[in-house]
Design a protein around this motif. Sequence first.
Motif, mmCIF file in Angstrom:
data_model
loop_
_atom_site.group_PDB
_atom_site.id
_atom_site.type_symbol
_atom_site.label_atom_id
_atom_site.label_comp_id
_atom_site.label_asym_id
_atom_site.label_seq_id
_atom_site.Cartn_x
_atom_site.Cartn_y
_atom_site.Cartn_z
ATOM 1 N N SER A 25 0.736 -1.231 0.120
ATOM 2 C CA SER A 25 -0.128 -0.038 0.264
ATOM 3 C C SER A 25 1.209 1.339 -0.351
ATOM 4 O O SER A 25 0.952 2.292 -0.500
ATOM 5 C CB SER A 25 -0.946 -0.387 1.187
ATOM 6 O OG SER A 25 -0.423 0.386 2.328
ATOM 7 N N GLU A 53 -8.328 7.921 -8.988
ATOM 8 C CA GLU A 53 -9.538 7.064 -7.890
ATOM 9 C C GLU A 53 -10.093 6.026 -8.715
ATOM 10 O O GLU A 53 -10.684 4.664 -9.132
ATOM 11 C CB GLU A 53 -9.681 8.091 -7.505
ATOM 12 C CG GLU A 53 -10.751 6.595 -6.010
ATOM 13 C CD GLU A 53 -12.071 7.652 -5.540
ATOM 14 O OE1 GLU A 53 -12.399 7.056 -4.466
ATOM 15 O OE2 GLU A 53 -11.639 8.701 -5.225
ATOM 16 N N LYS A 97 -10.315 1.944 -9.063
ATOM 17 C CA LYS A 97 -10.993 1.347 -8.619
ATOM 18 C C LYS A 97 -11.675 0.411 -9.737
ATOM 19 O O LYS A 97 -12.117 -0.486 -8.995
ATOM 20 C CB LYS A 97 -12.614 2.226 -8.357
ATOM 21 C CG LYS A 97 -13.415 1.267 -8.017
ATOM 22 C CD LYS A 97 -14.553 2.224 -7.770
ATOM 23 C CE LYS A 97 -15.436 1.478 -7.448
ATOM 24 N NZ LYS A 97 -16.627 2.636 -6.162
ATOM 25 N N PRO A 101 -8.225 -3.504 -8.154
ATOM 26 C CA PRO A 101 -9.306 -3.734 -7.095
ATOM 27 C C PRO A 101 -8.770 -3.050 -5.377
ATOM 28 O O PRO A 101 -8.905 -3.169 -4.638
ATOM 29 C CB PRO A 101 -10.399 -4.537 -6.866
ATOM 30 C CG PRO A 101 -10.709 -4.373 -8.296
ATOM 31 C CD PRO A 101 -9.078 -4.070 -8.906
ATOM 32 N N PRO A 102 -7.819 -4.397 -5.413
ATOM 33 C CA PRO A 102 -7.192 -4.633 -4.007
ATOM 34 C C PRO A 102 -6.254 -2.945 -3.872
ATOM 35 O O PRO A 102 -6.097 -3.512 -2.634
ATOM 36 C CB PRO A 102 -6.109 -6.350 -4.460
ATOM 37 C CG PRO A 102 -6.567 -7.264 -5.923
ATOM 38 C CD PRO A 102 -7.448 -5.714 -6.854
ATOM 39 N N TYR A 156 -6.815 0.450 -4.290
ATOM 40 C CA TYR A 156 -7.905 0.337 -4.351
ATOM 41 C C TYR A 156 -8.441 0.813 -2.383
ATOM 42 O O TYR A 156 -8.507 1.686 -2.364
ATOM 43 C CB TYR A 156 -8.788 0.681 -5.694
ATOM 44 C CG TYR A 156 -9.977 1.591 -5.125
ATOM 45 C CD1 TYR A 156 -9.812 2.988 -5.134
ATOM 46 C CD2 TYR A 156 -11.405 0.708 -4.817
ATOM 47 C CE1 TYR A 156 -10.976 3.615 -5.290
ATOM 48 C CE2 TYR A 156 -12.564 1.813 -4.164
ATOM 49 C CZ TYR A 156 -12.301 3.291 -4.645
ATOM 50 O OH TYR A 156 -13.205 4.088 -4.585
ATOM 51 N N SER A 157 -8.509 -1.139 -2.627
ATOM 52 C CA SER A 157 -8.856 -1.353 -1.160
ATOM 53 C C SER A 157 -8.316 -1.144 0.020
ATOM 54 O O SER A 157 -8.707 -0.526 0.772
ATOM 55 C CB SER A 157 -10.017 -2.741 -1.012
ATOM 56 O OG SER A 157 -10.603 -2.828 -1.832
ATOM 57 N N ALA A 158 -7.043 -1.352 -0.027
ATOM 58 C CA ALA A 158 -5.638 -0.801 0.566
ATOM 59 C C ALA A 158 -6.098 0.373 0.886
ATOM 60 O O ALA A 158 -5.614 0.938 2.265
ATOM 61 C CB ALA A 158 -4.006 -1.770 0.507
ATOM 62 N N GLY A 180 -7.923 2.661 0.629
ATOM 63 C CA GLY A 180 -9.098 3.591 1.549
ATOM 64 C C GLY A 180 -9.067 4.871 1.313
ATOM 65 O O GLY A 180 -9.373 5.530 0.347
#
Length: 210
Positions: free
Chosen positions: A37, A89, A93, A97-98, A100-102, A104
């Motif tokens: 990240s 962003e 996304k 996706p991973p 993007y989620s990390a 946050g």
Amino acid sequence: MKELLVILFSAILTDNVVLSRFMGICPFLGVSNKTKSAVGMGIAVILVMTVSTIVTYPIATLILIPNGLSFLNTIVFILVIASFVQLVEMVLKKFMPPLYSALGIYLPLITTNCAVLGITLINIEDFSGMGEFLPAIVNAIGAGVGFLMAMVIFSGVRTRLNCKKIPKSFQGLPISLVAAAIVAISFMGFSGVIDGIFSSASESIPFFLK
């Protein structure tokens, strides 16, 4: 060429945006707990810093400053940065996706990241003369790389800290701040080194690179 190299390495080391200028501390502490990240955030900041400088520099030097509207720099720059962050962003996304989620909440917070806004404003202040567009871009790239390097180094430090037995009173944010201070102090060792290296090597640089 030598001047551009001095600007680049100074922005990365001696004038590191996080460890020397103390900007962008929020994502520095919030996203550096994992190396993946931290790298993702660093790359995103490099991209946003560079493109924001490319867009805002002509707006400021050709439109705002000549017309006495320099007081609008901050507002205009935030709008440009916010627009580009939204684009980054959406791309992350959709295609990553991973990551993007990390990242946050810290990804949209790049919009108000004082490191990004600060570098665009510093570039206008320090490189607003004629023909200084390229140095401003180099400074933005160097600042972004310095941010990435600080994130990666500190993520390694925090990984080591997680394997150590920390006194209860220092667990969490306190020990992170202490470690960040030590890393920042270590970067003070680069002060004066950059100019010395390039000044001593200037005679060996080919004439077409000077």
